[in-house]
Design a protein around this motif. Structure first.
Motif, mmCIF file in Angstrom:
data_model
loop_
_atom_site.group_PDB
_atom_site.id
_atom_site.type_symbol
_atom_site.label_atom_id
_atom_site.label_comp_id
_atom_site.label_asym_id
_atom_site.label_seq_id
_atom_site.Cartn_x
_atom_site.Cartn_y
_atom_site.Cartn_z
ATOM 1 N N LEU A 1 0.737 -1.168 0.032
ATOM 2 C CA LEU A 1 0.096 -0.052 0.144
ATOM 3 C C LEU A 1 0.809 1.308 0.177
ATOM 4 O O LEU A 1 0.428 2.339 -0.471
ATOM 5 C CB LEU A 1 -0.742 0.028 1.001
ATOM 6 N N SER A 2 1.990 1.265 0.665
ATOM 7 C CA SER A 2 2.827 2.399 0.697
ATOM 8 C C SER A 2 3.589 2.892 -0.276
ATOM 9 O O SER A 2 4.214 3.835 -0.771
ATOM 10 C CB SER A 2 3.679 2.458 2.126
ATOM 11 N N TYR A 3 4.495 1.477 -0.774
ATOM 12 C CA TYR A 3 5.597 1.720 -1.744
ATOM 13 C C TYR A 3 5.320 1.030 -2.966
ATOM 14 O O TYR A 3 6.047 1.027 -4.305
ATOM 15 C CB TYR A 3 6.780 1.185 -1.196
ATOM 16 N N GLY A 4 3.991 0.309 -3.068
ATOM 17 C CA GLY A 4 3.684 -0.167 -4.384
ATOM 18 C C GLY A 4 3.961 -1.765 -4.236
ATOM 19 O O GLY A 4 4.791 -2.118 -3.583
ATOM 20 N N PRO A 5 2.874 -2.360 -5.226
ATOM 21 C CA PRO A 5 2.873 -3.947 -5.107
ATOM 22 C C PRO A 5 4.558 -4.705 -5.251
ATOM 23 O O PRO A 5 4.429 -5.696 -4.623
ATOM 24 C CB PRO A 5 1.830 -4.512 -6.172
ATOM 25 N N GLU A 6 5.040 -4.090 -6.059
ATOM 26 C CA GLU A 6 6.626 -4.456 -6.630
ATOM 27 C C GLU A 6 7.339 -4.576 -5.214
ATOM 28 O O GLU A 6 8.303 -5.514 -5.274
ATOM 29 C CB GLU A 6 7.165 -3.877 -7.612
ATOM 30 N N HIS A 7 7.146 -3.763 -4.182
ATOM 31 C CA HIS A 7 7.890 -3.671 -3.050
ATOM 32 C C HIS A 7 7.406 -4.492 -1.747
ATOM 33 O O HIS A 7 7.649 -4.073 -0.649
ATOM 34 C CB HIS A 7 8.198 -2.197 -2.619
ATOM 35 N N ALA A 8 6.204 -5.296 -2.164
ATOM 36 C CA ALA A 8 5.668 -5.764 -0.977
ATOM 37 C C ALA A 8 6.522 -6.808 0.005
ATOM 38 O O ALA A 8 6.209 -6.866 1.298
ATOM 39 C CB ALA A 8 4.419 -6.710 -1.288
ATOM 40 N N TRP A 9 7.553 -7.092 -0.615
ATOM 41 C CA TRP A 9 8.328 -8.085 0.349
ATOM 42 C C TRP A 9 9.976 -7.558 0.446
ATOM 43 O O TRP A 9 10.749 -8.369 0.978
ATOM 44 C CB TRP A 9 8.660 -9.490 -0.244
ATOM 45 N N THR A 10 10.071 -6.352 -0.014
ATOM 46 C CA THR A 10 11.404 -5.448 0.011
ATOM 47 C C THR A 10 11.966 -5.668 1.786
ATOM 48 O O THR A 10 13.116 -5.406 1.736
ATOM 49 C CB THR A 10 11.556 -4.335 -0.582
ATOM 50 N N TRP A 11 11.156 -5.522 2.495
ATOM 51 C CA TRP A 11 11.283 -5.346 4.109
ATOM 52 C C TRP A 11 12.023 -6.859 4.447
ATOM 53 O O TRP A 11 12.596 -6.731 5.551
ATOM 54 C CB TRP A 11 10.212 -4.921 4.720
ATOM 55 N N MET A 12 11.776 -7.793 3.610
ATOM 56 C CA MET A 12 12.407 -9.132 4.179
ATOM 57 C C MET A 12 13.906 -9.398 4.250
ATOM 58 O O MET A 12 14.347 -10.109 3.146
ATOM 59 C CB MET A 12 11.608 -10.104 3.627
ATOM 60 N N GLY A 13 14.602 -8.311 4.503
ATOM 61 C CA GLY A 13 16.083 -8.476 4.562
ATOM 62 C C GLY A 13 16.628 -9.793 5.352
ATOM 63 O O GLY A 13 15.923 -10.261 6.039
ATOM 64 N N PRO A 14 17.877 -10.059 5.383
ATOM 65 C CA PRO A 14 18.308 -11.129 6.226
ATOM 66 C C PRO A 14 18.049 -10.922 7.648
ATOM 67 O O PRO A 14 17.822 -12.051 8.150
ATOM 68 C CB PRO A 14 20.162 -11.032 5.822
ATOM 69 N N PRO A 15 18.473 -9.966 8.305
ATOM 70 C CA PRO A 15 18.089 -9.851 9.836
ATOM 71 C C PRO A 15 16.621 -10.116 10.101
ATOM 72 O O PRO A 15 16.250 -10.821 11.006
ATOM 73 C CB PRO A 15 18.327 -8.409 10.270
ATOM 74 N N VAL A 16 15.586 -9.591 9.049
ATOM 75 C CA VAL A 16 14.286 -9.910 9.386
ATOM 76 C C VAL A 16 14.085 -11.560 9.048
ATOM 77 O O VAL A 16 13.305 -12.024 10.011
ATOM 78 C CB VAL A 16 13.429 -9.163 8.523
ATOM 79 N N GLN A 17 14.499 -12.016 8.185
ATOM 80 C CA GLN A 17 14.315 -13.252 8.043
ATOM 81 C C GLN A 17 14.725 -14.351 9.301
ATOM 82 O O GLN A 17 13.979 -15.127 9.623
ATOM 83 C CB GLN A 17 15.069 -13.908 6.856
ATOM 84 N N VAL A 18 16.040 -14.056 9.637
ATOM 85 C CA VAL A 18 16.573 -14.788 10.884
ATOM 86 C C VAL A 18 15.820 -14.460 12.133
ATOM 87 O O VAL A 18 15.324 -15.306 12.756
ATOM 88 C CB VAL A 18 17.882 -14.366 11.131
ATOM 89 N N GLY A 19 15.199 -13.124 12.068
ATOM 90 C CA GLY A 19 14.526 -12.848 13.277
ATOM 91 C C GLY A 19 13.213 -13.785 13.153
ATOM 92 O O GLY A 19 12.569 -14.238 14.366
ATOM 93 N N ILE A 20 12.493 -13.873 12.140
ATOM 94 C CA ILE A 20 11.256 -14.565 11.902
ATOM 95 C C ILE A 20 11.417 -15.988 12.331
ATOM 96 O O ILE A 20 10.577 -16.584 12.932
ATOM 97 C CB ILE A 20 10.416 -14.360 10.900
ATOM 98 N N VAL A 21 12.594 -16.540 11.792
ATOM 99 C CA VAL A 21 12.779 -17.986 11.767
ATOM 100 C C VAL A 21 13.043 -18.176 13.233
ATOM 101 O O VAL A 21 12.550 -19.167 13.946
ATOM 102 C CB VAL A 21 13.853 -18.390 11.222
ATOM 103 N N ALA A 22 13.732 -17.329 14.069
ATOM 104 C CA ALA A 22 13.940 -17.631 15.734
ATOM 105 C C ALA A 22 12.891 -17.391 16.463
ATOM 106 O O ALA A 22 12.643 -17.995 17.304
ATOM 107 C CB ALA A 22 14.959 -16.438 15.999
ATOM 108 N N ALA A 23 11.757 -16.451 15.980
ATOM 109 C CA ALA A 23 10.594 -16.257 16.739
ATOM 110 C C ALA A 23 9.788 -17.753 16.544
ATOM 111 O O ALA A 23 9.157 -18.154 17.535
ATOM 112 C CB ALA A 23 9.829 -15.305 16.180
#
Length: 375
Positions: free
Chosen positions: A266-288
């Motif tokens: 909604l904020s940056y366009g559909p093409e950016h829907a998953w750009t926030w999923m960098g390595p620290p975020v991915q590791v954090g989600i898996v750790a959670a």
């Protein structure tokens, strides 16, 4: 459908919360109130508007459907003797009165245009939601949900369920860190300084000796992990058995990912829907997810205590970072066009949610422990 007099329904607080959402969305930005010199309900006799889109039609109907559903459900749960169609009538009248009040008050706001068409569509949406609740009640779906709720959650779970229902909505406004709700220090500091400007009390404020710095990847990962783990611990505190905890943890993590992706789209366009999923975020989600599995056998009160600890640590770490570098761009996007009704509300919800969860956790720990299920 019969209801126990001692049963506490989540529908009533959800209906009140959604009504507050409607008020906020209808009257934002709450600025430059003025009297136009005409009666505020003059819009009722206005002709059909010249400019109208399908989006306007859909959002005005859809926006009131949940209100009608929740109001009718609240009547069915608190006054089962009233009957399904009495619940529909009461819910529709309540929604129509609220819509009339909002459109009338918009007569005093230069940024809003009251409309009799909006009023009719809002009332229609309330009716649709209320009828849906009545139909589900006739089919026995609400009774089955009540039994399912009793089988899955402890009796006094409505506070946690309300927070769990609001958590995905709180994630809709982009934050500096994914799942980073409650980042208020920098903005609160600026707001207090503004309020105290030109007063001797301004000198009473502590002077920050350092500039807030972006979080290093390791701390960002920890913030993401704690932010994703918090709703899981909240659910664990009211779930009756550990197999249900598995489902609830997976559901909350899935909703969190979906809400964050929708926010970015909604904020940056559909093409950016998953750009926030960098390595620290991915590791954090898996750790959670891993921690959520490891904590499955813990007693409910211990999970609530861990929830309180996780919230405090998360807020402490998160508020050492500045707001998102894209905040100004996001603000401009959400303040204009289709997002004007929702701007600010999602942000306030994101700020307030963790503090409401802290209050809930403190109240839950102060209560006498229950002896059912995981104890």
């Amino acid at each position: 459908m019969t209801a126990s007099p001692s049963h506490k329904t989540t529908a009533l607080p959800l209906a009140l919360a959604y009504a507050a959402l409607v008020v906020y969305a209808s009257l934002y930005p709450f600025a430059d109130w003025r009297d136009q010199g005409i009666v505020p309900w003059a819009y009722l006799a206005a002709p059909w508007p010249r400019y109208w889109t399908g989006f306007d039609f859909g959002i005005n109907v859809a926006g009131y459907v949940p209100l009608g559903f929740l109001c009718a459900l609240a009547v069915l749960r608190t006054r089962p003797q009233a009957g399904a169609w009495q619940a529909v009538l009461r819910a529709t009248v309540a929604g129509a009165v609220l819509a009339f009040a909002m459109e009338t008050l918009q007569s005093y706001l230069p940024a809003r245009i009251p409309s009799n068409v909006d009023l009719g569509l809002n009332a229609l949406g309330t009716l649709v939601g209320a009828v849906l609740a009545a139909v589900l009640e006739r089919l026995g779906a609400l009774a089955r949900w009540s039994r399912l709720r009793s089988g899955w959650f402890v009796q006094d779970a409505r506070g946690a369920l309300l927070l769990l229902a609001l958590w995905p909505a709180a994630l809709l406004f982009p934050a500096a860190v994914p799942f980073g709700l409650g980042q208020v220090f920098e903005r609160l500091e600026s707001a207090i300084a503004g309020w105290l400007a030109d007063t001797p009390f301004l000198d009473w404020l502590p002077v920050r000796q350092f500039e807030l710095q972006p979080l290093v990847p390791a701390v960002e990962m920890l913030c993401v992990m704690l932010g994703a783990l918090v709703p899981c611990l909240l659910a664990y505190g009211v779930a009756r058995a550990w197999p249900r905890r598995v489902v609830l943890a997976a559901l909350m993590l899935g909703l969190g990912l979906a809400a964050s992706a929708l926010s970015a789209a909604l904020s940056y366009g559909p093409e950016h829907a998953w750009t926030w999923m960098g390595p620290p975020v991915q590791v954090g989600i898996v750790a959670a997810a891993v921690l959520a599995l490891l904590l499955l056998p813990l007693p409910r009160r211990l999970c609530t205590a861990l929830l309180l600890l996780a919230l405090c640590v998360h807020l402490g770490l998160l508020n050492q970072a500045p707001e998102s570098a894209y905040f100004a761009q996001t603000l401009a996007t959400w303040e204009q066009g289709r997002f004007i009704r929702f701007h600010g509300l999602a942000q306030w919800l994101g700020w307030a949610w963790p503090f409401a969860a802290i209050v809930y956790a403190l109240a839950a720990l102060a209560r006498r422990p229950a002896r059912t299920g995981i104890g």
